[in-house]
Design an enzyme around this catalytic site. Sequence first.
Site, PDB file in Angstrom:
ATOM      1  CD  GLU A 271      -2.900   1.064   0.055  1.00  0.00           C
ATOM      2  OE1 GLU A 271      -2.971   0.066  -0.671  1.00  0.00           O
ATOM      3  OE2 GLU A 271      -3.532   2.104  -0.154  1.00  0.00           O
ATOM      4  CD  GLU A 301      -0.937   7.897  -2.311  1.00  0.00           C
ATOM      5  OE1 GLU A 301      -1.458   6.825  -2.636  1.00  0.00           O
ATOM      6  OE2 GLU A 301      -1.120   8.440  -1.206  1.00  0.00           O
ATOM      7  CG  ASP A 444      -5.076   2.821   5.222  1.00  0.00           C
ATOM      8  OD1 ASP A 444      -4.411   3.117   4.220  1.00  0.00           O
ATOM      9  OD2 ASP A 444      -4.940   3.383   6.325  1.00  0.00           O
TER      10      ASP A 444
END
Length: 464
Positions: A271, A301, A444
């Site tokens: 992750e 990201e 998450d």
Amino acid sequence: MVIYMIELLDEARRLSMFTAYNTNVDAIVYLKGETVQRLIDEFGAEAVKKRMDEYPREINEPLDFVARLVHALKTGKPMAVPLVNEELQAWFDSNFKYDVERMGGQAGIIANLLANLDFSRVVVYTPHLAKRQAELFVPKANLFYPVIENGKLVLRHPREAYRESDPVKVNRIFEFRAGTSFKLGDETVTVPFSGRFIVSARFESIRIYTEEELKPFLPEIGLMSDGAILSGYQGIKLRYSDGKDANHYLREAKKDILLLKREKDLKVHLEFASIQSRELRKKVIYNLFPLVDSVGMDESEIAYVLNALGYPGLAERIFTYNRIEDTVLGGKILIDEMNLEVLQIHTIYYIMYIAHADNPLSEEELRSSLELATTLAAARASLGEIRSPEDFKVGLNVPYNERGEYVKLRFEEAKRRLRTREYKMMIIPTRLVKNPVSTVGLGDTISAGAFTSYLALLKRKGAL
Ligand code: AMP
């Protein structure tokens, strides 16, 4: 579809998962106007304003904190500033009363989530486990921390495995509400938006690694697991005062992955969280991505990753226009260059998988894995936390966001325009909660939901 989703979650829950490395304590202060006023009066409005102009990038002394906090309050923008001076912790602790302490850090959040969902077994490893940290793990019988006793691997609940002398990483989170007001000299400041100001602990003593004693047992942990979710590499520093550096920690991180995979082809998900330093970002990508099977990240990201891989133009386009077509193109580049089995990208409006054409799952199966992921995140956004498998059902009642149809259209268009024959791709709109109880850990949650259901589907096909 409802029954299908619940069945898929049930299959995922039969898995045993390993997760490492990052955990921290999130200490939350619900900020009041009087508290801000007291701080400004203590240091003097002039001194605060002067320091605000200097805009310190790190917190070295209390005035740095006050200046950056007031700046964040004036703009109403969420911000995070690293605290580098460990001695200042005492100043914070004597000046603020924390309203809540919560589990922070991806590995900690994912471990609690999977344990609450009644997964068969969840083994969580974090190199620093002080009592204060250990107590934030949920008291579930399926949750374990690996310890070595008499030369053997033993699994204990984290609350029974803590070490008194371990350091604790405490991130202090100052939640502020729109409308809070205070005086800065002659000026009256009213906070325009609700948000949070995070003082993130970046100390020398907190590192990302596996203790030497545990390392030889990683193959055993790999063997007893169906998958591993690794995170926290953003916490590595380029250099430490004892001479160790990022190269050292990344070499060890590589060894860890190879050890986990030694006894069987354990599927590993990384992750990815944002890394400020381009140098470190590049090192994490080049060292670790080629060793893992699956990577998850959000859309800003992917832009940073593409920038580090030498595609600044495409990265810039993703930053500026947020076009699905560019994200798909970036995703293709990433799975090809790093040879990933699967890449998962989550954004506020959609979630996407990109895999190679020979992936064992069909696009329909990939879709159901994404559906499970967004449903789980929607449940968490609605409830603040997922406490049992039953909570998942709350997510099934959350509607897809209003841009859903547009998202699907743009994706179909992108698929027509780009070469897609060598790939399997799937995109779904997110189920979006209008007034989320909390947004902490939603990314998450998506990644944990996506990866575990992906594994469950592989298992169904005999491909795991
Ligand atoms: P991250 O940026 O990694 O924290 O991921 C946040 C993700 O959580 C987003 O990409 C969304 O898919 C999801 N998310 C954010 N806000 C909400 C919400 N209000 N309801 C449901 N899902 C959300």
